[in-house]
Design a protein around this motif. Structure first.
Motif, mmCIF file in Angstrom:
data_model
loop_
_atom_site.group_PDB
_atom_site.id
_atom_site.type_symbol
_atom_site.label_atom_id
_atom_site.label_comp_id
_atom_site.label_asym_id
_atom_site.label_seq_id
_atom_site.Cartn_x
_atom_site.Cartn_y
_atom_site.Cartn_z
ATOM 1 N N ARG A 281 43.299 40.696 32.926
ATOM 2 C CA ARG A 281 42.427 41.869 32.833
ATOM 3 C C ARG A 281 43.182 43.173 32.592
ATOM 4 O O ARG A 281 42.824 44.219 33.112
ATOM 5 C CB ARG A 281 41.580 41.984 34.099
ATOM 6 N N GLN A 282 44.259 43.083 31.823
ATOM 7 C CA GLN A 282 45.016 44.265 31.389
ATOM 8 C C GLN A 282 45.383 44.075 29.925
ATOM 9 O O GLN A 282 45.869 43.014 29.540
ATOM 10 C CB GLN A 282 46.303 44.446 32.203
ATOM 11 N N TRP A 283 45.165 45.115 29.098
ATOM 12 C CA TRP A 283 45.407 44.947 27.664
ATOM 13 C C TRP A 283 46.869 44.678 27.349
ATOM 14 O O TRP A 283 47.179 43.991 26.379
ATOM 15 C CB TRP A 283 44.900 46.167 26.886
ATOM 16 N N ARG A 284 47.777 45.186 28.188
ATOM 17 C CA ARG A 284 49.200 44.914 27.942
ATOM 18 C C ARG A 284 49.518 43.422 28.105
ATOM 19 O O ARG A 284 50.329 42.868 27.359
ATOM 20 C CB ARG A 284 50.069 45.727 28.900
ATOM 21 N N TRP A 285 48.873 42.795 29.108
ATOM 22 C CA TRP A 285 49.111 41.368 29.335
ATOM 23 C C TRP A 285 48.399 40.499 28.296
ATOM 24 O O TRP A 285 48.555 39.281 28.298
ATOM 25 C CB TRP A 285 48.665 40.961 30.728
ATOM 26 N N ALA A 347 58.693 49.839 43.495
ATOM 27 C CA ALA A 347 59.940 49.609 42.759
ATOM 28 C C ALA A 347 59.823 50.085 41.314
ATOM 29 O O ALA A 347 58.729 50.148 40.733
ATOM 30 C CB ALA A 347 60.293 48.120 42.789
ATOM 31 N N ASP A 348 60.980 50.426 40.709
ATOM 32 C CA ASP A 348 61.039 50.812 39.295
ATOM 33 C C ASP A 348 60.646 49.605 38.439
ATOM 34 O O ASP A 348 61.139 48.495 38.660
ATOM 35 C CB ASP A 348 62.469 51.241 38.968
ATOM 36 N N PRO A 349 59.745 49.783 37.435
ATOM 37 C CA PRO A 349 59.362 48.655 36.571
ATOM 38 C C PRO A 349 60.562 47.955 35.932
ATOM 39 O O PRO A 349 60.533 46.741 35.708
ATOM 40 C CB PRO A 349 58.475 49.313 35.502
ATOM 41 N N LYS A 350 61.618 48.732 35.650
ATOM 42 C CA LYS A 350 62.804 48.128 35.059
ATOM 43 C C LYS A 350 63.455 47.144 36.021
ATOM 44 O O LYS A 350 63.912 46.069 35.624
ATOM 45 C CB LYS A 350 63.799 49.230 34.687
ATOM 46 N N ASP A 351 63.486 47.504 37.333
ATOM 47 C CA ASP A 351 64.062 46.599 38.322
ATOM 48 C C ASP A 351 63.210 45.336 38.491
ATOM 49 O O ASP A 351 63.738 44.229 38.616
ATOM 50 C CB ASP A 351 64.190 47.314 39.670
ATOM 51 N N ILE A 414 58.942 49.015 26.861
ATOM 52 C CA ILE A 414 58.227 50.083 26.155
ATOM 53 C C ILE A 414 56.814 50.247 26.700
ATOM 54 O O ILE A 414 56.287 51.365 26.769
ATOM 55 C CB ILE A 414 58.186 49.772 24.640
ATOM 56 N N LEU A 415 56.202 49.146 27.132
ATOM 57 C CA LEU A 415 54.817 49.172 27.612
ATOM 58 C C LEU A 415 54.745 48.616 29.038
ATOM 59 O O LEU A 415 54.182 47.559 29.290
ATOM 60 C CB LEU A 415 53.922 48.329 26.692
#
Length: 831
Positions: A281-285, A347-351, A414-415
């Protein structure tokens, strides 16, 4: 692992735009050869590896000046066929077909020679034979002449004279055979290690020229068949018309592949989008996994174009499979990423992304390797299209893994997806129901699994490989309808050539061709002995023996129309006032038959140059009791034991032989592929878990998954074929993914508290959810295959979906039950 983490930290995670830019260039390079991507449904694409039957098939047809390169138009008028109006309507259709540029000639009841003149004798055969086209033959007289001729009933006209056929000959240019021979000679040299560098280079040039030329011929033939269909449509208001023939079947098979590629590609993509939208239920996924799936297919299509590697009926499913397998990998990463988001929302998304990649790359690597091994095992099958399918999927899965762990992280950088309520929720996932059931009903799980295993074993023992080619197509397709008409009214569909080579005379035998050289009277006696070794087929004794072969073949229930030199002699007997030719007349048959009838009556059946006689047999594909191998064995035994031909004198050739060779290899192939898969998986488990006990536990649910699909086929009476042979090996390769992920997570979670039951519940709530999502996606994706016109593809989709359901069920019940019972990670804290 530290080096891998450093690689991601230096190259991929800090520079996602650079990674995607370089990857974009690679996609552009692949797109350059999209136009070279091609489909192949020729006989060469459906034979066994190193099978010489295709070469023999071509050699026999060229030697006896025959060919299967023709279309058959079956024509059943709504009114009387043998009337002036009925014949005029048939003539108009024939003339339109014959006017096409690609058509070399046509054969029909209109132009074949009739045997009705009272003045017709062996001496006047050249002048007295008439045709409906050229002579004013009354329709009823023509009808009787055609039905009384041994050649035409069940071939050009049905026995009730209500259905006729037009044979539309599409001659293959000589250039094709020249390139084919040149390519094969160079290929044999290279394979034997006898080729020079110049010849190796020449092989590549000739191979490319042959591919280009066959592609051009294929396009021209497709256009011709489309035009023929357009012409036939204009006549369907007055007659029931069906189109058949090998060129049409090949053309339609390619059309089916094209439709399957587009239908399955877009259909599976639609299923994937819907599944992802419902689950996450998320457009990114939805966008990121879809891009990864699309990139995998894009690169593989481009690679196949660069490599000039055609897609066949079998490998047409590779797009759907790659989409599903790539999505399976990405879903595991998505679920793990969301778990880290749940545990550490600040937490940072990058981590979180780094942790996800590091946590999943090892199990996903083993998952990819085992699936690659499963598909790679298909290369042991010995069947050319199955081998190609195995290699295509091996390369495709390698590409899918690399894209998942390079492009997926770059896109996610990026997203980055935001937190949502479903991620932060502490609700227990529904997959924990399986853990509760396994905990409470552990004995039921074991007993049920044992019962399923027994049923599978019994079902597997019922498996067969005999099936009819006609059953590969839906009843609504023209191939199916045309085959039924030809089988029931015009003498059978699948061609079988039986070639008998003349016995070589002993060194001391005389070969006098003079029928009066001995004291035997050829008019009154069977002049055996010396005549037996005379250097010609046209002797009394040899023709008698060939007649026995013809009569035997004609007596078999599986055979339809049988043609041979005996058919010609029957015609000549009719011309000879019903008297069989004596020995002297037989000797002069080649001279007595007019030149314009030689290609009809003699050369298709006797090759004096090569000392061979040919029997043209049509097999009834619609016969339920047809058993090809048993039929060929029975014929061979009769010719060698009852008629005393030597083993090396008898040769079987034709489509029936090539198709049968492929079918008979299926059992052997199934044993090889399944055996190779399980050995490889055992090796993977041993390498991953360093425990033979763990390897055995991991194999158990996969054995049941593979056995369930084969057992179900056995119980339902569905035979193995070109497609279903791959299901078991593919199922194990895909199903083992769940096993690897579950065992890997169980090992990780068990280290936290050493409690088997608590670990089982945690695994079901985490990796179990990812397993359920991936299995649901695969089952939904494979269900789209039911839209195919190719029945084996439908079976492939249904049985693979069923096998994946059984694999998921085993991974969520039997696998954890065995782990809790055997305790492979030690006694645990509860001890």
């Amino acid at each position: 692992m530290n080096r891998l983490r450093a690689l991601y930290d230096r190259l991929i995670l800090p520079h996602p735009v650079v990674v995607l830019t370089v990857f974009g260039l690679l996609l552009g390079l692949a797109a350059v050869k999209f136009g070279e991507f091609r489909l192949d449904a020729s006989a060469e694409s459906l034979v066994l590896e190193d099978d010489r039957s295709l070469e023999q098939y071509r050699k026999v047809h060229r030697r006896f000046t025959t060919s299967d390169d023709f279309l058959i138009v079956t024509y059943t008028p709504k009114r009387e066929l043998f009337s002036e109006q009925g014949l005029d309507h048939l003539r108009a259709l024939r003339d339109e077909l014959q006017a096409l540029d690609a058509v070399g000639s046509t054969n029909s009841i209109l132009n074949v020679p009739l045997l009705h003149s009272p003045d017709l004798t062996l001496d006047t055969v050249d002048s007295e034979i008439k045709t409906i086209d050229a002579d004013n033959v009354p329709p009823e007289t023509a009808r009787e002449a055609l039905l009384n001729n041994p050649l035409y009933p069940n071939l050009l006209i049905s026995e009730d004279a209500k259905t006729t056929a037009i044979q539309v000959n599409l001659p293959t240019p000589e250039r094709y055979f020249e390139l084919l021979q040149q390519r094969n000679e160079l290929r044999d040299k290279v394979a034997g290690g006898k080729a020079s560098d110049a010849e190796r280079a020449q092989l590549e040039t000739v191979r490319q020229t042959f591919i280009d030329y066959t592609g051009k011929l294929g396009q021209e033939r497709d256009a011709t068949i489309a035009t023929v269909r357009t012409i036939l449509d204009r006549y369907r208001d007055q007659a029931e018309i069906h189109l058949g023939g090998v060129p049409m079947i090949v053309s339609d098979m390619i059309r089916f592949i094209q439709n399957d590629l587009s239908t399955f590609g877009f259909g599976v993509l639609a299923f994937l989008l819907l599944t992802l939208a419902i689950i996450f239920r998320q457009w990114r996924w939805v966008l990121i996994p879809t891009l990864c799936c699309g990139f995998t297919v894009w690169l593989m299509v481009g690679f196949l174009g660069w490599a000039q590697w055609p897609v066949t009926v079998i490998s047409a499913n590779f797009i759907a499979l790659l989409l599903i397998m790539t999505l399976s990998l990405t879903i595991h990463l998505i679920v793990r990423y969301r778990e880290f988001q749940h545990d550490e929302p600040e937490a940072d998304p990058k981590d979180s992304l780094r942790k996800t990649v590091m946590a999943m790359i090892k199990p996903c690597f083993y998952m990819a390797v085992t699936t690659i091994v499963a598909f790679g095992s298909l290369t042991f099958s010995g069947i050319r299209p199955v081998i190609d399918f195995g290699w295509m999927m091996t390369l495709g899965l390698t590409v899918a893994f690399l894209i998942t762990f390079i492009i997926f992280p770059a896109l996610l950088r990026i997203l980055p997806p935001p937190l949502d309520k479903s991620v932060l929720s502490n609700r227990i996932p529904f997959t924990d129901v399986f853990a509760s059931f396994t905990e409470r009903f552990g004995k039921t799980v074991l007993v049920g699994s044992a019962a399923i295993a027994i049923l599978c074993a019994v079902g597997v023992s019922k498996l067969t490989v005999e099936n009819s080619f006609i059953d590969y197509f839906k009843s609504s397709t023209e191939i199916h309808q045309g085959m039924i008409t030809i089988d029931n009214r015009l003498g059978g569909t699948t061609p079988l050539d039986i070639v008998i080579t003349d016995e070589k005379p002993p060194e001391n035998a005389t070969t006098d061709s003079d029928p009066f050289a001995s004291g035997c009277d050829p008019f009154a006696e069977d002049c055996g002995g010396e005549e037996e070794y005379r250097d010609t087929w046209y002797t009394y004794q040899k023709m008698q023996k060939l007649e026995k072969v013809h009569n035997y073949l004609d007596s078999l229930p599986e055979t339809g129309k049988v043609l041979s030199i005996t058919s010609t002699l029957d015609i000549l007997a009719l011309i000879n006032q019903g008297e069989r030719l004596d020995a002297l007349e037989l000797a002069f048959v080649p001279a007595a038959v007019p030149d314009d009838l030689q290609d009809v009556l003699l050369t298709p059946y006797i090759s004096e140059e090569h000392d061979q006689a040919r029997f043209s047999v049509r097999i009834l594909e619609t016969m339920p009791e047809l058993r090809r191998q048993a039929l060929l064995d029975r014929i061979h035994s009769h010719l060698t034991n009852e008629l005393d031909y030597d083993e090396d004198q008898v040769l079987f050739a034709g489509m029936t032989v090539m198709y049968n060779n492929m079918l008979q290899s299926l059992f052997d192939s199934q044993i090889k592929t399944i055996g190779a898969v399980f050995l490889a998986i055992m090796a993977m488990f041993l390498l991953l878990f360093r425990s033979f006990k763990m390897a055995l536990i991991g194999i158990a649910p996969n054995l049941i998954a593979a056995g369930s699909v084969l057992g179900l086929m056995g119980w339902l009476g569905i035979p193995l074929d070109m497609m279903t042979i791959t299901v078991a090996a593919i199922t194990v390769g895909i199903a083992v993914d769940d096993t690897i992920h579950y065992l890997h997570r169980f090992k990780t979670e068990f280290a936290k508290d050493g409690d088997y039951l608590a670990t089982m519940h945690r695994c079901h709530r985490s990796i179990g959810r990812a397993m359920f999502y991936t299995s649901l996606t695969i089952i939904a994706g494979f269900s789209i295959l039911v839209l195919s016109n190719f029945i084996p593809t439908i079976y492939f989709g249904l049985f693979t979906g069923f096998a994946m359901f059984m694999a998921l069920l085993g991974a969520l019940t039997l696998l954890p039950r065995l782990i809790v019972m055997v305790k492979p990670f030690g006694p645990g804290a509860s001890a």
